[in-house]
Design a protein around this motif. Structure first.
Motif, short mmCIF file in Angstrom:
data_model
loop_
_atom_site.label_atom_id
_atom_site.label_comp_id
_atom_site.label_asym_id
_atom_site.label_seq_id
_atom_site.Cartn_x
_atom_site.Cartn_y
_atom_site.Cartn_z
N ARG A 2 23.95 32.12 20.50
CA ARG A 2 23.42 33.01 20.69
C ARG A 2 22.96 33.10 19.07
NH1 ARG A 2 19.57 33.63 24.33
NH2 ARG A 2 19.30 35.90 23.92
N ALA A 3 21.76 33.14 18.38
CA ALA A 3 21.84 33.10 17.43
C ALA A 3 19.96 34.23 16.52
CB ALA A 3 21.59 31.55 16.52
N TYR A 17 16.26 36.25 18.78
CA TYR A 17 17.49 35.94 19.42
C TYR A 17 16.87 34.76 20.58
CZ TYR A 17 21.41 37.65 20.91
OH TYR A 17 23.31 37.72 21.22
N GLU A 18 17.68 33.37 20.48
CA GLU A 18 18.35 32.84 21.04
C GLU A 18 18.98 31.98 21.12
OE1 GLU A 18 15.23 29.86 19.23
OE2 GLU A 18 13.54 30.98 19.03
N THR A 19 18.85 31.18 22.57
CA THR A 19 20.15 30.13 22.14
C THR A 19 20.51 28.42 21.80
OG1 THR A 19 20.84 30.80 24.69
CG2 THR A 19 21.48 29.33 24.27
N VAL A 20 21.26 28.56 20.76
CA VAL A 20 20.69 26.48 19.91
C VAL A 20 22.06 26.34 20.30
CG1 VAL A 20 19.80 28.57 18.61
CG2 VAL A 20 22.09 28.28 18.28
N TYR A 97 23.67 34.57 11.09
CA TYR A 97 22.66 34.90 12.02
C TYR A 97 23.42 34.69 13.17
CZ TYR A 97 20.03 37.56 8.34
OH TYR A 97 19.26 37.95 7.12
N ALA A 98 24.10 34.62 13.26
CA ALA A 98 24.75 33.40 14.90
C ALA A 98 26.28 33.60 14.82
CB ALA A 98 24.73 32.66 14.17
N PRO A 298 23.20 45.31 15.94
CA PRO A 298 23.91 44.43 16.46
C PRO A 298 22.80 43.15 16.30
CG PRO A 298 23.13 45.44 17.92
CD PRO A 298 21.90 46.46 16.61
N LEU A 299 23.42 42.15 16.35
CA LEU A 299 22.75 40.48 15.75
C LEU A 299 21.48 40.32 16.91
CD1 LEU A 299 23.01 37.60 15.02
CD2 LEU A 299 24.11 37.23 16.78
#
Length: 326
Positions: A2-3, A17-20, A97-98, A298-299
């Protein structure tokens, strides 16, 4: 992993906030499980697409090079003894940021015993800038020091240092709560520079003594007012423009008043030995000589962190922490 990704320059809510894909360490690199990532004021301007600092990144991008965490894997040519080490770096990529970041092993510092991830990531850039600034300022116990943005990451560290040195400390910050925080740090005079008469308040409180050094991280109108409080022969040292409004003293006035102007940020960008000063900053925090202040988000709430930083609603360094550890 997550990043937090930026696909389009613009307001804070553009941070998503996404999955990469997980980053892969190359030769001479390690991969760090991120436990804390620093957020810098300049990143809020870069997010908007403003070219007032480092070159803008190609989008999509993950911001943040300030990373503290645990080495979870190493690339070719790196000693596996690094695995499990608690480290901090100012050069994490593709960005801090990850949940995971990659960094060159040569950029790493082992986190000193007793220093937490958040404190370490606060010191690796903010603390490093502070020790460089203090070298340039060369304060003495005889100085009357006015520090703007005194409740910020750099400002709080400078207040502590100047008080320990025995100088007279004037801390200016935005809002009554921040002024109170500066007073709790031990500033002799703490003022809210959102009030229109703050400079007059400082002048009255000093009782005829003049400010000998201004350390200004705000510039704009507040920087101009701080400059006006300098005594003849004083020093005006700027370390950035959090207001995003530049202030440069008039050359004729500098000469007339015998005031010396120094752009400390420019000097540091041109000649600072970053690795040495990073180690100095971390050691100062570990030894209790400089106590970093930070505010965590939180991130997944990076957008809220940016918004709070832009509105100057934060105290100390803004730090992102993962929602969950990998």
């Amino acid at each position: 992993m997550r990043a937090v990704m930026l696909h389009v320059f613009g307001p804070a809510e553009n941070l998503r906030y996404e999955t990469v894909p997980d980053p892969v360490p190359g030769p001479g690199e390690v991969r760090v499980s991120v436990r804390a990532a620093g957020v810098h004021q300049i990143e809020t301007a870069m997010r908007e697409g403003l070219e007032i600092g480092p070159p803008l990144p190609e989008l999509p991008a993950i911001f943040g090079g300030e990373v503290a965490g645990v080495v979870e894997s190493v690339g070719p040519g790196v000693d596996e003894a690094w695995i499990g080490a608690e480290v901090v770096t100012a050069q994490g990529r593709p960005g801090g940021y990850a949940e995971l970041a990659v960094a060159g092993v040569s950029s790493l510092h082992r986190i000193p015993a007793g220093l937490g991830y958040e404190a370490a990531v606060t010191m690796v850039v903010t603390g490093t800038t502070t020790v460089g600034l203090l070298d340039i300022a060369d304060l003495t116990s005889d100085d009357v020091v006015l520090i703007t943005s005194a409740a910020g990451g750099i400002g709080r560290l400078v207040v502590q240092f100047a008080r320990r040195l025995g100088a007279t400390v004037v801390g200016a910050a935005g809002g009554p709560a921040k002024a109170a925080a500066v007073r709790e740090l031990g500033a002799d005079i703490a003022v809210d520079y959102n009030l229109p008469d703050w400079a007059a308040t400082v002048r009255d409180a000093l009782g005829g003594r003049g400010v000998t050094v201004v350390l200004d991280g705000v510039e704009g109108d507040r920087g101009r007012a701080a400059f006006g409080l300098l005594a003849e022969g004083g020093r005006y040292i700027t370390i950035g423009a959090a207001s995003r409004e530049a202030f440069r003293p008039d050359e004729a006035e500098l000469k007339e008043r015998g005031v010396r102007f120094t752009d400390a940020l420019m000097l540091l960008l041109e000649g600072q030995d970053a690795a040495t000063d990073e180690a100095r900053a971390l050691a100062a925090a570990a030894d209790g000589l400089l106590l970093p202040a930070f505010q965590t988000f939180p991130l997944s709430q990076a957008a809220a962190a940016h918004a709070a930083l832009e509105s100057r609603a934060t105290t100390g360094k803004v730090v992102l922490v993962p929602d969950t550890h990998r």
